[in-house]
Design a protein around this motif. Structure first.
Motif, short mmCIF file in Angstrom:
data_model
loop_
_atom_site.label_atom_id
_atom_site.label_comp_id
_atom_site.label_asym_id
_atom_site.label_seq_id
_atom_site.Cartn_x
_atom_site.Cartn_y
_atom_site.Cartn_z
N ASN A 1 5.25 24.83 87.31
CA ASN A 1 4.33 24.28 87.37
C ASN A 1 3.61 23.12 86.68
N GLY A 2 3.28 23.56 85.43
CA GLY A 2 2.69 23.13 84.60
C GLY A 2 1.36 23.94 84.36
N SER A 3 0.95 24.19 84.95
CA SER A 3 -1.21 25.43 84.91
C SER A 3 -0.72 26.31 83.69
N GLY A 4 0.77 26.73 83.02
CA GLY A 4 0.29 27.44 82.12
C GLY A 4 1.22 27.54 80.78
N LEU A 5 0.74 25.83 81.14
CA LEU A 5 1.86 25.50 79.40
C LEU A 5 1.18 24.52 79.02
N THR A 6 -0.08 25.86 78.25
CA THR A 6 -1.12 25.01 77.89
C THR A 6 -0.89 24.54 76.51
N PRO A 7 -1.85 24.00 75.72
CA PRO A 7 -1.55 22.98 74.26
C PRO A 7 -1.12 24.33 73.50
N ALA A 8 -1.16 24.85 73.34
CA ALA A 8 -0.55 26.09 71.90
C ALA A 8 0.46 26.50 72.37
N LYS A 9 0.91 26.59 74.20
CA LYS A 9 2.13 27.32 74.29
C LYS A 9 3.05 25.88 74.09
N VAL A 10 3.10 24.30 74.09
CA VAL A 10 3.57 23.60 73.80
C VAL A 10 3.53 22.74 72.22
N ASP A 11 2.92 23.27 71.58
CA ASP A 11 2.93 23.35 70.30
C ASP A 11 3.42 24.47 69.83
N ALA A 12 3.72 25.71 70.70
CA ALA A 12 4.60 26.61 69.55
C ALA A 12 6.15 26.62 69.95
N LEU A 13 6.28 26.02 71.43
CA LEU A 13 8.11 25.63 71.55
C LEU A 13 8.60 24.15 70.51
N VAL A 14 7.59 23.35 70.56
CA VAL A 14 7.97 22.12 69.91
C VAL A 14 8.40 22.94 68.42
N GLU A 15 7.39 23.83 67.82
CA GLU A 15 8.31 24.47 66.66
C GLU A 15 9.06 25.67 66.57
N ALA A 16 9.70 26.34 67.80
CA ALA A 16 10.70 26.88 67.95
C ALA A 16 11.57 26.36 68.27
N GLY A 17 11.41 25.01 68.88
CA GLY A 17 12.53 24.67 70.08
C GLY A 17 13.26 23.18 68.73
N PRO A 18 13.36 22.42 69.95
CA PRO A 18 13.80 22.00 71.28
C PRO A 18 13.93 22.69 72.60
N LEU A 19 14.00 22.84 73.75
CA LEU A 19 14.53 23.34 74.87
C LEU A 19 15.45 22.27 74.77
N LYS A 20 16.69 22.94 75.37
CA LYS A 20 17.69 22.02 76.41
C LYS A 20 16.87 21.01 77.26
N TYR A 21 15.90 22.30 78.51
CA TYR A 21 15.43 21.09 79.67
C TYR A 21 14.06 21.61 79.66
N LEU A 22 13.28 21.07 80.42
CA LEU A 22 11.52 21.22 80.82
C LEU A 22 11.67 20.27 81.64
N SER A 23 11.64 20.71 83.21
CA SER A 23 11.34 20.38 84.37
C SER A 23 9.62 20.97 84.89
N ILE A 24 8.68 20.07 85.19
CA ILE A 24 7.68 20.23 86.02
C ILE A 24 7.71 19.50 87.40
N ASN A 25 7.27 20.82 87.91
CA ASN A 25 7.35 20.20 89.69
C ASN A 25 6.12 19.56 89.41
N PHE A 26 5.91 18.63 90.35
CA PHE A 26 4.55 18.03 90.78
C PHE A 26 5.08 17.57 92.17
N SER A 27 3.30 17.61 92.62
CA SER A 27 3.37 16.74 93.71
C SER A 27 2.42 15.46 94.46
N THR A 28 0.94 15.49 93.85
CA THR A 28 0.05 14.57 93.59
C THR A 28 -1.01 14.60 92.94
#
Length: 374
Positions: free
Chosen positions: A177-204
């Motif tokens: 849902n994006g609430s816990g996808l902090t900049p620090a986690k994003v940077d760590a995933l970019v460094e380790a990854g990339p992931l195969k797939y990232l989906s954000i469920n959003f609504s409004t």
């Protein structure tokens, strides 16, 4: 049998036609047919199309198939031997490996909103053992998804879990849902990854509606995180799914979100919520209450191509089974392969594909993804 393969097709015998049959797990569409056991599609005009379609609609019997077509259909597993237990075959393509039960939101379209689970986190040794087992399925496995009804970023081990999967050369999928996808986690995933797939469920983008629909006042936090992630290579495929009921308000939400994230790495998709096979009274639901089943179209075929692992190490039939009523195995006691060829899942495959009659209250009879026939 290797853990990631279907049964090896045998050569044409001398010829006992009654011992052979058209593959019973095929998905027929308009001018095409898909075989989940092999993950391949024939289109009108392809080699074998005329023979297999004629067999399917009764215009031709097996004994009428030309020798060269027969051998090709057998070799490509469009025709299978009745001597094998066809219900124990599989083609493992997706795994949902839910490592904990916690979600930090209570969205109206999710069973968590009416029946939250007690917090439980999968022991790390079990997680690491399962990753080791799943590595044997690289030939067919497209992704291991760290979620089901949880928010994966809540787990303090989230980044380490992604790294463990990536080091095992397994594609990592995350739905957040994006609430816990902090900049620090994003940077760590970019460094380790990339992931195969990232989906954000959003609504409004409406703050008050976001709070009401998701049970938390987190829109500002979510937007900060997504604005940071939107131009970074977090995953090979980055999707934002705009959820709603398909009405005019949903259309406007979609337009607003498309405008906000225009030009970013996110592919914005419009999606209607559904009733989770009858678990919640919202969104899309089947038009017929108790249909005749002939397959599953929930991102491929759930009983043939998916494995859903709970934080306790149990395996359930489908992601729609929030109550874990249809348990197909226990990975504390069995291997992944043993679960996928076991008695419970073999029985469910027969029910789902109409090889045997299923109970009236069977979960698939209340699911919009069920393939049905009149």
């Amino acid at each position: 049998m290797s853990p990631a393969t279907t049964l090896t097709p045998s050569r044409k015998p001398a010829i006992a036609f009654d011992a052979w049959a058209i593959e019973p797990f095929l998905h027929w569409g308009d001018g095409k047919v898909y075989n989940p056991l092999g993950d391949k599609t024939l289109h009108r005009g392809d080699r074998g199309w005329e023979a297999i379609s004629a067999l399917n609609d009764g215009r031709r019997q097996l004994r009428d198939v030309a020798e060269e077509d027969w051998q090709w259909l057998v070799d490509e597993a469009w025709v299978v031997s009745k001597q094998e237990d066809i219900s124990r075959r599989y083609w493992l393509k997706y795994v949902a490996l839910e490592t904990h039960t916690v979600c930090n939101q209570s969205c109206y379209f999710c069973p968590v909103s009416i029946d939250p689970r007690k917090p439980y986190f999968m022991p790390t040794p079990l997680f690491e053992r399962l990753v080791g087992e799943l590595a044997a399925f690289r030939q067919t496995l497209e992704g291991v998804f760290l979620m089901n009804y949880n928010e994966p970023t809540v787990d303090k081990r989230f980044i380490d879990q992604c790294r463990t999967l990536l080091e095992a050369d397994l594609g990592v999928g995350v739905n957040s849902n994006g609430s816990g996808l902090t900049p620090a986690k994003v940077d760590a995933l970019v460094e380790a990854g990339p992931l195969k797939y990232l989906s954000i469920n959003f609504s409004t983008m409406d703050k008050e509606r976001y709070r009401v629909e998701r049970g938390k006042d987190q829109l500002s936090q979510v937007l900060r995180h997504l604005d940071y992630a939107k131009d970074r290579p977090v995953a090979e495929e980055m999707v934002m799914v705009v959820l709603g009921t398909g009405d005019a308000r949903h259309q406007k939400d979609y337009a607003d979100i498309c405008e906000h994230f225009a030009g970013s790495r996110f592919d914005i998709k419009f999606a209607q919520v559904m009733d989770r096979a009858g678990h919640i009274d919202v969104g899309l639901k089947p038009l017929v209450s108790s249909p005749k089943l002939c397959g599953c179209d929930n991102v491929g075929s759930r009983p043939l191509q998916h494995l859903h692992i709970t934080p306790h190490g149990k395996c359930v039939l489908c992601c729609e089974d929030y109550d874990e009523k249809y348990v197909v195995g226990d990975l504390n006691e069995s291997s992944v392969h043993e679960v996928l060829v076991g008695d419970p899942v073999a029985q469910y495959r027969k029910w789902i594909y109409g090889l045997e009659d299923s109970p009236d209250d069977f979960i698939c009879k209340g699911c919009i993804f069920a393939r049905t026939r009149t």
